[in-house]
Design an enzyme around this catalytic site. Structure first.
Site, PDB file in Angstrom:
ATOM      1  N   TYR A 157      -5.402   5.576  -7.446  1.00 15.97           N
ATOM      2  CA  TYR A 157      -5.634   5.437  -6.012  1.00 15.97           C
ATOM      3  C   TYR A 157      -7.115   5.201  -5.786  1.00 15.97           C
ATOM      4  O   TYR A 157      -7.928   6.117  -5.845  1.00 15.97           O
ATOM      5  CB  TYR A 157      -5.171   6.672  -5.241  1.00 15.97           C
ATOM      6  CG  TYR A 157      -5.339   6.494  -3.744  1.00 15.97           C
ATOM      7  CD1 TYR A 157      -4.629   5.507  -3.078  1.00 15.97           C
ATOM      8  CD2 TYR A 157      -6.220   7.277  -3.018  1.00 15.97           C
ATOM      9  CE1 TYR A 157      -4.788   5.310  -1.712  1.00 15.97           C
ATOM     10  CE2 TYR A 157      -6.383   7.093  -1.651  1.00 15.97           C
ATOM     11  CZ  TYR A 157      -5.659   6.105  -1.003  1.00 15.97           C
ATOM     12  OH  TYR A 157      -5.821   5.901   0.335  1.00 15.97           O
ATOM     13  N   TYR A 175       0.833  -1.197   0.000  1.00 15.12           N
ATOM     14  CA  TYR A 175       0.000   0.000   0.000  1.00 15.12           C
ATOM     15  C   TYR A 175       0.871   1.252   0.000  1.00 15.12           C
ATOM     16  O   TYR A 175       1.724   1.435   0.866  1.00 15.12           O
ATOM     17  CB  TYR A 175      -0.907  -0.012   1.218  1.00 15.12           C
ATOM     18  CG  TYR A 175      -2.027   0.988   1.167  1.00 15.12           C
ATOM     19  CD1 TYR A 175      -3.251   0.664   0.592  1.00 15.12           C
ATOM     20  CD2 TYR A 175      -1.876   2.249   1.719  1.00 15.12           C
ATOM     21  CE1 TYR A 175      -4.296   1.574   0.555  1.00 15.12           C
ATOM     22  CE2 TYR A 175      -2.909   3.169   1.694  1.00 15.12           C
ATOM     23  CZ  TYR A 175      -4.115   2.824   1.108  1.00 15.12           C
ATOM     24  OH  TYR A 175      -5.140   3.724   1.091  1.00 15.12           O
TER      25      TYR A 175
END
Length: 383
Positions: free
Chosen positions: A337, A287
């Site tokens: 994103y 991440y």
């Protein structure tokens, strides 16, 4: 003890285009991604009986189920903490399918972060108890809170902006190979990085994820059924969530060690249930809402020791052919994103052998959710 190890598999993935602005609303984008994932799996929408998504998802399972034509639904869940929930959505479905609560599960995330309003815009709801220790003092955005952790990390361990650049560069290089990425054919240089504007010092423009409209989804079924689906199954080998003691959001004010975040808690559970170790991982999707989360996660998940995450990035270690190829679609920094869901789908592509930046013979892939918040992780394995 009962185990989820390899009991379920991801058999379908789907996504919409990614862009700064898409015309369709989040519900339409969600349904397109879900239908694409079901088509990829060769499973009819009427067979879906489980859903999992994020508490921050604007489109709920009732609306998605009606719109796609699902049948009776016997399991549904939502996971909190934004990007920390990504892998947990798959974990919840894996548990439901493995225990007979459901047979076909769909996880998804749809977002209009590129063209929509910022989550922190509504000041009336921005002062829950943790925020009372940050918002009044100017830490208004996640970038501000992560900037504090980053400054401490750089100070304590001697990491530098060059190490953060290594992360940004690896993600951009992979996006340059991915036609679906927002940063496709848009190279990044060290000079561009070092001279870009500050977002929240020491985080510059290229240390921050993209602002994206788009949606993604995946389909989870039992390992037995997975053998009859259209594509090579990708097994959910291990799954974990992590909320450390005395956690206080991204700033970790009350922890004995603020730099030992939720990744450390999730990692202990993940590896305890796994037949493989960090040394066995062929490729990782870590991440990357901010570059600094990557060295923190490299340490938390056991790829290197405390304070060694910065040095780990040196010498092309995160590039294709390096020690740990990273975020091979471009990640949140350079593909899109969407709260980390693209990392899950890219992990599936790697183990199918269909990534645009394929790691040769990849058989194991670690996927992580947001570090700095209560988090989750998946270890995916090929047959």
């Amino acid at each position: 003890m009962a185990s989820l190890k390899d009991a379920t598999a991801i058999v379908g993935i789907g996504q919409t285009p990614f862009a700064k602005q898409l015309q369709e609303g989040e519900k339409a984008l969600a349904c397109r991604a879900v239908l694409a994932a079901l088509h990829d799996a060769g499973i009819a929408p009427a067979e879906v009986d489980a859903f999992a998504s994020y508490t921050m998802e604007e489109t709920d399972e009732v609306e998605v189920a009606k719109a796609i034509g699902a049948g009776d639904v016997t399991f549904f869940s939502k996971v909190g903490y934004g990007g920390g929930g990504s892998c947990a959505t798959v974990g919840h479905l894996a548990a439901a399918v493995a225990t007979g609560q459901a047979s076909v599960g769909v996880a998804w995330r749809a977002r209009k972060r590129g063209s929509g309003p910022r989550p922190w815009r509504n000041t009336a709801v921005q002062l829950p108890t943790p925020a009372q220790w940050t918002r009044p003092f100017g830490l208004l955005r996640p970038a501000d809170e992560i900037a504090m952790l980053t400054r401490r990390y750089l100070h304590e361990y001697g990491a530098t902006r060059d190490h953060l650049f290594n992360v940004a560069l690896a993600c951009r290089n992979r996006a340059n190979q991915n036609p679906a990425a927002m940063m496709y054919e848009r190279p990044l240089t060290r000079d561009m990085y070092m001279t870009s504007r500050w977002i929240s010092e020491p985080l510059c423009l290229f240390d921050n994820c993209l602002e994206t409209d788009g949606a993604l989804a995946c389909v989870v079924v039992s390992a037995e059924r997975a053998r009859d689906c259209r594509h090579r199954p990708v097994y959910v080998h291990s799954v974990a969530q992590g909320l450390p003691a005395q956690h206080h959001g991204m700033v970790n004010y009350w922890n004995d060690d603020p730099l030992s975040g939720p990744a450390w808690t999730a990692a202990r559970q993940l590896w305890k249930q796994s037949d493989v170790t960090p040394e066995d991982v062929d490729v990782a999707q870590i991440y990357d809402a901010f570059t600094a989360l990557v060295p923190l996660s490299l340490e938390g998940y056991g790829f290197c020791g405390r304070g060694e995450g910065g040095a780990f990035t040196e010498g092309g270690a995160l590039e294709t052919g390096g020690r740990l190829p990273l975020n091979t679609s471009g990640g949140g920094l350079s593909e899109a994103y969407v709260h980390g869901f693209n990392l899950i789908n890219e992990g599936v592509k790697q183990l199918r052998g269909t990534s645009t930046a394929q790691v040769p013979d990849a058989a194991t892939c670690l996927v992580t959710a947001g570090e700095g918040v209560p988090t989750s992780a998946l270890l995916l394995c090929a047959p």
